[in-house]
Design an enzyme around this catalytic site. Sequence first.
Site, short mmCIF file in Angstrom:
data_model
loop_
_atom_site.label_atom_id
_atom_site.label_comp_id
_atom_site.label_asym_id
_atom_site.label_seq_id
_atom_site.Cartn_x
_atom_site.Cartn_y
_atom_site.Cartn_z
CB THR B 127 -0.91 -0.01 1.24
OG1 THR B 127 -1.62 -1.23 1.26
CG2 THR B 127 -1.90 1.14 1.22
CD GLU B 128 3.50 3.10 -3.71
OE1 GLU B 128 3.26 4.18 -4.30
OE2 GLU B 128 4.33 2.27 -4.09
CD1 TRP B 158 -2.45 2.25 5.08
CD2 TRP B 158 -2.34 2.02 7.30
NE1 TRP B 158 -3.17 3.27 5.63
CE2 TRP B 158 -3.13 3.15 7.00
CE3 TRP B 158 -2.12 1.69 8.64
CZ2 TRP B 158 -3.69 3.97 7.97
CZ3 TRP B 158 -2.69 2.49 9.61
CH2 TRP B 158 -3.46 3.61 9.27
CD GLN B 338 -26.35 -4.41 22.27
OE1 GLN B 338 -25.35 -3.89 21.80
NE2 GLN B 338 -27.37 -3.71 22.75
CG HIS B 340 -19.69 -8.45 28.23
ND1 HIS B 340 -19.71 -9.45 27.29
CD2 HIS B 340 -18.70 -8.80 29.11
CE1 HIS B 340 -18.78 -10.35 27.59
NE2 HIS B 340 -18.16 -9.99 28.69
CD GLU B 365 -3.31 -10.18 4.53
OE1 GLU B 365 -3.50 -11.11 3.74
OE2 GLU B 365 -2.59 -10.26 5.53
#
Lengths: 265, 381
Positions: B127-128, B158, B338, B340, B365
């Site tokens: 990635t750039e 990244w 939810q 919890h 990815e």
Amino acid sequence: MNIVVCIKQVPDSAATLKVEEPSNVSWGDALLIINPWDEYAIEEAIRLKEKFGGKVTVLTVGTEQSKEALKQAVAMGCDEAHLISDPAFVGSDALAMTYILAQAIKQLGEVDLVAFGKQAIDSDTGLVPAGVARRLGWPLLSYIAKIDEIDPAGKSLKVTRLLEQGRQSVSSKLPVVITAVKEINEPRYPSFMNIRKAGKLQIPVLDAAAIGADVSKLGATQAATQWLKVFPPPARTGTVEMISGDSPQAIAVTLADKLLAEKVI
Amino acid sequence: MDFQLTEEQQYFRRLVRDFAEAELKPRARHTDEAAEFNWLAVKKMGPIGLLGLNVPEDYGGAGVDAVSAAIAIEEIGRGCGSTGLAIAAHNGLGCGPIVLFGSEELKQKFLPPLATGSGKLGALALTEPGAGSDLAGGVQTFAQHEGDEWVIQGNKMWCTNASSADTIVTLCRTDRSGGSKALSLILVPTNTPGLIIAPAEKKMGLKGSPTHAVTYDNVRVPYEYLVGKEGYGLQHTLQVLDGGRIGIGALSIGLAQAAYEEAIKYAKERHTFGVPIAQHQAIQWMIADAATQIEAARLLVYKAAWLKANGKPFTKEASMAKLFATEVSEKVCFNAIQIHGGYGYSAEYPVERIYRDQRLMTLGEGTSEIQRLVIARNVLT
């Protein structure tokens, strides 16, 4: 070095044990594992082999199911495994077990060192290593926290024993029987590569005849000890008191006062 | 048809679960809170084979089948998401291109330290700033072939593991004329002068898995560090990503499984209206859905891994598995919080961390949208 490790397959320490009348202990279908103390013995044996060469042979007395424990030992890095199994062994007590193991070890050629965990977590007697040493006529070095020096060519070693009173430095001649405590090392995890090797390994089964054991000395009827009664420990009694207060300091003061009043501190 | 794992695969699972329970789970909260890579545990992974899952034994790896590799990533992720991502990326993206396309010299030189844990990890830089899903058109990092060297100039974004890596396989443009044969993969050791790894990005989750921008300022590496064929960088990358997607799918299952187990534990402990909340139908339905979704996702991931292991085409199935498993993980982790209630929003409970960790799964990815594109292209042709 030619090293032998004797292991025991035991129920997982997390298993729930039940006592069934009159003297039978059951753990249902709980996972069976290598006695955790034995893992320290296996690790120490592998380390010695890595340092001095030779091989590590792992032994257990049990049934077909016990091959799983042997495979795990090979997955950690042991080279060979033998299952010692015979219907005549059923009901054997610790004394008979020392005879079976000593006979088996005698079949393995020249052995430099036999390693055990300090005791098994199921029966907890800690008798077997001493009995095996006695029958082989070798010194027993129990509760080993460190092998300080070992000279395979000069057939000698020096170890540190961990006793209730403190540490004891002992030297001895090889061959020897040792038992390991957890301070000795940190057992490694099995490796994927060795698991693959263990999966392909054919584990030989040695019966009474193969180890030259006299079956009249074995089995429940010949046991020197008998389990008259097995019972679970009484449930603990007591009460729980939750201490509350305005601040952690206040709670600590209340707790300390109560412990003083109970003469705990 | 056989849904049973082999004895060896079952053993692998038990081993990695035991390892994760002992070495990863107890430290997962600290790993996240302190954004501290768990080197202690990762160093112990080398001898087990977890750092060379796809690397043949000849190069110091474990060389396990793709299903076993998926199981390993799943179980590591169940223990700690951050470590799971780092190890999935190391195996799939860091080692993957060298294993698949590297020359014999590259394999012999770089794989043993990567696979045994004697060195550091591996990374892949694709990635750039201006190129994510659109690698073919977007990659600007340029590698000039000068004499017997590559001279690399550009910026990557990244890059997982960059600061904990010995090697970064870098996707570079090697032909300015464009077209499908314009990109190449080049291995760059991280100690090469001119390679600048920026401080770790501040992220929502997976904080114990450092992610970096990487700058290449006239970075020179030998021409032989070309991974695979010159001009085939895009094709090689897509093939690496197919395998990587199984890894991210597996990691998502691990995260979902961890959240699901926490939710069940809490539902049995927490009482409302005089009974554990597990006895309320509203909670039971969420747990039943989670159990079903996780099972379905696991089957898809294992199926894609099985295809890969058996040398069959698996591009579409890997995308399906990644798409489904990551979206299941999102739902399961959402509902775990939810269940919890307010406590689930507190960092005191693991589900808060796991929810943040899993959020990356539908992005990294290949986003869910890219997975749908891959699936659609495969279905419609």
